[in-house]
Design an enzyme around this catalytic site. Structure first.
Site, PDB file in Angstrom:
ATOM      1  N   SER A   1      14.172 -44.884   4.747  1.00  0.00           N
ATOM      2  CA  SER A   1      14.788 -45.626   4.746  1.00  0.00           C
ATOM      3  C   SER A   1      14.669 -46.634   3.697  1.00  0.00           C
ATOM      4  O   SER A   1      14.046 -46.495   3.017  1.00  0.00           O
ATOM      5  CB  SER A   1      13.077 -46.838   5.940  1.00  0.00           C
TER       6      SER A   1
ATOM      7  N   TYR B   1       3.795 -49.119   7.884  1.00  0.00           N
ATOM      8  CA  TYR B   1       5.290 -48.885   8.351  1.00  0.00           C
ATOM      9  C   TYR B   1       5.567 -48.181   6.671  1.00  0.00           C
ATOM     10  O   TYR B   1       5.767 -46.684   6.524  1.00  0.00           O
ATOM     11  CB  TYR B   1       5.619 -48.937   9.259  1.00  0.00           C
TER      12      TYR B   1
HETATM   13  N1  LIG Z   1      15.897 -48.296  13.540  1.00  0.00           N
HETATM   14  C1  LIG Z   1      16.027 -48.323  12.344  1.00  0.00           C
HETATM   15  O1  LIG Z   1      15.904 -49.934  12.088  1.00  0.00           O
HETATM   16  C2  LIG Z   1      15.828 -47.582  10.435  1.00  0.00           C
HETATM   17  C3  LIG Z   1      15.557 -48.220   9.935  1.00  0.00           C
HETATM   18  C4  LIG Z   1      14.886 -47.564   8.772  1.00  0.00           C
HETATM   19  C5  LIG Z   1      14.753 -45.958   9.030  1.00  0.00           C
HETATM   20  N2  LIG Z   1      14.534 -45.862  10.034  1.00  0.00           N
HETATM   21  C6  LIG Z   1      14.069 -43.996  10.986  1.00  0.00           C
HETATM   22  O2  LIG Z   1      14.911 -43.879  11.231  1.00  0.00           O
HETATM   23  C7  LIG Z   1      14.345 -43.233  12.584  1.00  0.00           C
HETATM   24  C8  LIG Z   1      15.073 -42.977  13.611  1.00  0.00           C
HETATM   25  O3  LIG Z   1      14.899 -43.794  14.473  1.00  0.00           O
HETATM   26  P1  LIG Z   1      15.744 -44.540  15.365  1.00  0.00           P
HETATM   27  O4  LIG Z   1      15.349 -45.933  14.256  1.00  0.00           O
HETATM   28  O5  LIG Z   1      16.510 -43.898  15.496  1.00  0.00           O
HETATM   29  O6  LIG Z   1      14.916 -44.534  16.602  1.00  0.00           O
HETATM   30  P2  LIG Z   1      14.636 -44.101  17.929  1.00  0.00           P
HETATM   31  O7  LIG Z   1      15.770 -44.920  18.600  1.00  0.00           O
HETATM   32  O8  LIG Z   1      13.261 -45.366  18.582  1.00  0.00           O
HETATM   33  O9  LIG Z   1      14.321 -43.438  17.777  1.00  0.00           O
HETATM   34  C9  LIG Z   1      13.367 -42.934  17.537  1.00  0.00           C
HETATM   35  C10 LIG Z   1      13.064 -41.440  17.856  1.00  0.00           C
HETATM   36  O10 LIG Z   1      11.547 -40.302  17.954  1.00  0.00           O
HETATM   37  C11 LIG Z   1      11.246 -40.044  18.508  1.00  0.00           C
HETATM   38  N3  LIG Z   1       9.419 -39.493  18.782  1.00  0.00           N
HETATM   39  C12 LIG Z   1       8.678 -40.795  18.348  1.00  0.00           C
HETATM   40  N4  LIG Z   1       7.776 -40.283  18.458  1.00  0.00           N
HETATM   41  C13 LIG Z   1       7.358 -39.310  18.935  1.00  0.00           C
HETATM   42  C14 LIG Z   1       6.755 -37.633  18.264  1.00  0.00           C
HETATM   43  N5  LIG Z   1       5.508 -38.262  19.056  1.00  0.00           N
HETATM   44  N6  LIG Z   1       6.767 -37.133  19.119  1.00  0.00           N
HETATM   45  C15 LIG Z   1       8.340 -36.578  18.656  1.00  0.00           C
HETATM   46  N7  LIG Z   1       9.625 -37.382  19.769  1.00  0.00           N
HETATM   47  C16 LIG Z   1       8.874 -38.797  19.103  1.00  0.00           C
HETATM   48  C17 LIG Z   1      11.865 -40.333  19.225  1.00  0.00           C
HETATM   49  O11 LIG Z   1      11.711 -40.084  20.935  1.00  0.00           O
HETATM   50  P3  LIG Z   1      10.797 -39.696  22.181  1.00  0.00           P
HETATM   51  O12 LIG Z   1      10.425 -41.278  22.156  1.00  0.00           O
HETATM   52  O13 LIG Z   1      11.100 -39.513  23.416  1.00  0.00           O
HETATM   53  O14 LIG Z   1       9.450 -38.882  21.872  1.00  0.00           O
HETATM   54  C18 LIG Z   1      12.969 -40.952  19.540  1.00  0.00           C
HETATM   55  O15 LIG Z   1      13.792 -39.899  19.723  1.00  0.00           O
HETATM   56  C19 LIG Z   1      12.842 -42.834  11.813  1.00  0.00           C
HETATM   57  O16 LIG Z   1      11.748 -41.522  11.261  1.00  0.00           O
HETATM   58  C20 LIG Z   1      12.738 -44.411  11.578  1.00  0.00           C
HETATM   59  O17 LIG Z   1      11.733 -44.893  10.862  1.00  0.00           O
HETATM   60  C21 LIG Z   1      15.179 -46.277  11.191  1.00  0.00           C
END
Ligand SMILES: NC(=O)c1ccc[n+]([C@@H]2O[C@H](COP(=O)([O-])OP(=O)(O)OC[C@H]3O[C@@H](n4cnc5c(N)ncnc54)[C@H](OP(=O)(O)O)[C@@H]3O)[C@@H](O)[C@H]2O)c1
Length: 252
Positions: free
Chosen positions: A134, A147
């Site tokens: 991130s 985080y």
């Molecule tokens: N969205 C943003 O603004 C943003 C910005 C910078 C970085 N990121 C990073 O991008 C990555 C993806 O996040 P996203 O934005 O796509 O959010 P998201 O839609 O909430 O996706 C998160 C994913 O992680 C899975 N997950 C969560 N806990 C888990 C566990 N204990 N075991 C296995 N899977 C798990 C969730 O699936 P389940 O709930 O089905 O397990 C979901 O598929 C993350 O690493 C996040 O830190 C996001």
């Protein structure tokens, strides 16, 4: 060709799965929610002829590592280490377990799966790893302290592993998105924060596409979006006190 994607049930991971399936990869989809993984798998099968494997697992659980060791293919060509979550709130007012959950997913599980996959790729002398970190990894993050710190771990670890694996045929790339329109904000209780209400949100498809393109170009780091690149660049010139206050305001 096999691609393994954690956090494939929504957001950036889901989009990575669609892109890689379209490129002809058999995909291994990992997340906790089986119903969402089945939805993603159904969509992929309706558009592509690749094999789709659904692996419902909480990757923070000890038994999941053993399960994945067995269920993942011996030859892994692409690994998207993406599953992660945030937590918005005061560190001292939160429960210790809510803080520990961030560490066990964003650091411990992230590290263990990197270990499992990087070893297999090293043996086969080929492979692409995309670590999803991130832009938070570039700043301290008051009110999202664990985080931001966990993502600093992710980016630093990714750079080190990349250098260790230089010349082995295994390439490591770190994707550093800014605020993106996914399930992340809701899961982190951050929907009301200025970060998500006032910043431009990127689409998860564009973020995933940029990450995968950068990964196949063997780039060290990808920061999608000009505004995110500029934020990271100019933050270096701000006095620390001012930078900390700006991030605090964005997170509150
Ligand atoms: N969205 C943003 O603004 C943003 C910005 C910078 C970085 N990121 C990073 O991008 C990555 C993806 O996040 P996203 O934005 O796509 O959010 P998201 O839609 O909430 O996706 C998160 C994913 O992680 C899975 N997950 C969560 N806990 C888990 C566990 N204990 N075991 C296995 N899977 C798990 C969730 O699936 P389940 O709930 O089905 O397990 C979901 O598929 C993350 O690493 C996040 O830190 C996001």
């Amino acid at each position: 060709m096999n691609a393994v994607i954690t956090g494939a049930s929504s957001g950036i991971g889901e989009e990575c799965a669609y892109i890689l399936a379209q490129k002809g990869y058999d995909v291994y989809l990992i997340a906790r929610r089986k119903s969402e993984l089945l939805r993603v798998a159904k969509h992929i099968r309706s558009l592509n002829t690749v094999h789709v494997f659904v692996i419902p697992a909480d990757i923070t659980k000890k038994k999941s590592y053993a399960l994945l060791e067995q269920q993942l293919p011996k030859k892994i060509d692409v690994f998207i280490n993406n599953a992660g979550k945030g937590f918005l709130g005061s560190f001292t007012d939160s429960t210790l377990s809510s803080q520990e959950k961030i560490v066990s997913l964003n650091i411990t599980a992230f590290l263990k799966l990197s270990y499992l996959v990087a070893q297999r790729m090293r043996k086969q002398s080929s492979g692409f790893i995309l670590h999803v970190s991130s832009i938070a990894s570039f700043f301290p993050g008051p009110f999202m302290a664990s985080y931001y710190a966990s993502k600093a771990f992710g980016s630093s670890f990714s750079d080190s592993l990349r250098e260790e694996l230089r010349g082995t045929g295994v390439s490591v790339t770190c994707l550093c998105p800014g605020p993106t329109s996914t399930g992340f904000a809701q899961a982190a209780h951050a929907e009301g924060s200025a970060l998500f209400t006032r910043s431009p949100l990127m689409s998860p498809y564009i973020v995933a596409y940029a990450g995968i393109r950068g990964m196949f170009s063997r780039r060290r780091r990808v920061i999608p979006g000009l505004h995110n690149k500029l934020s990271v660049f100019f933050s270096r010139f701000l006095p620390h006190g001012l930078l900390f206050r700006i991030v605090r305001r964005l997170n509150q």
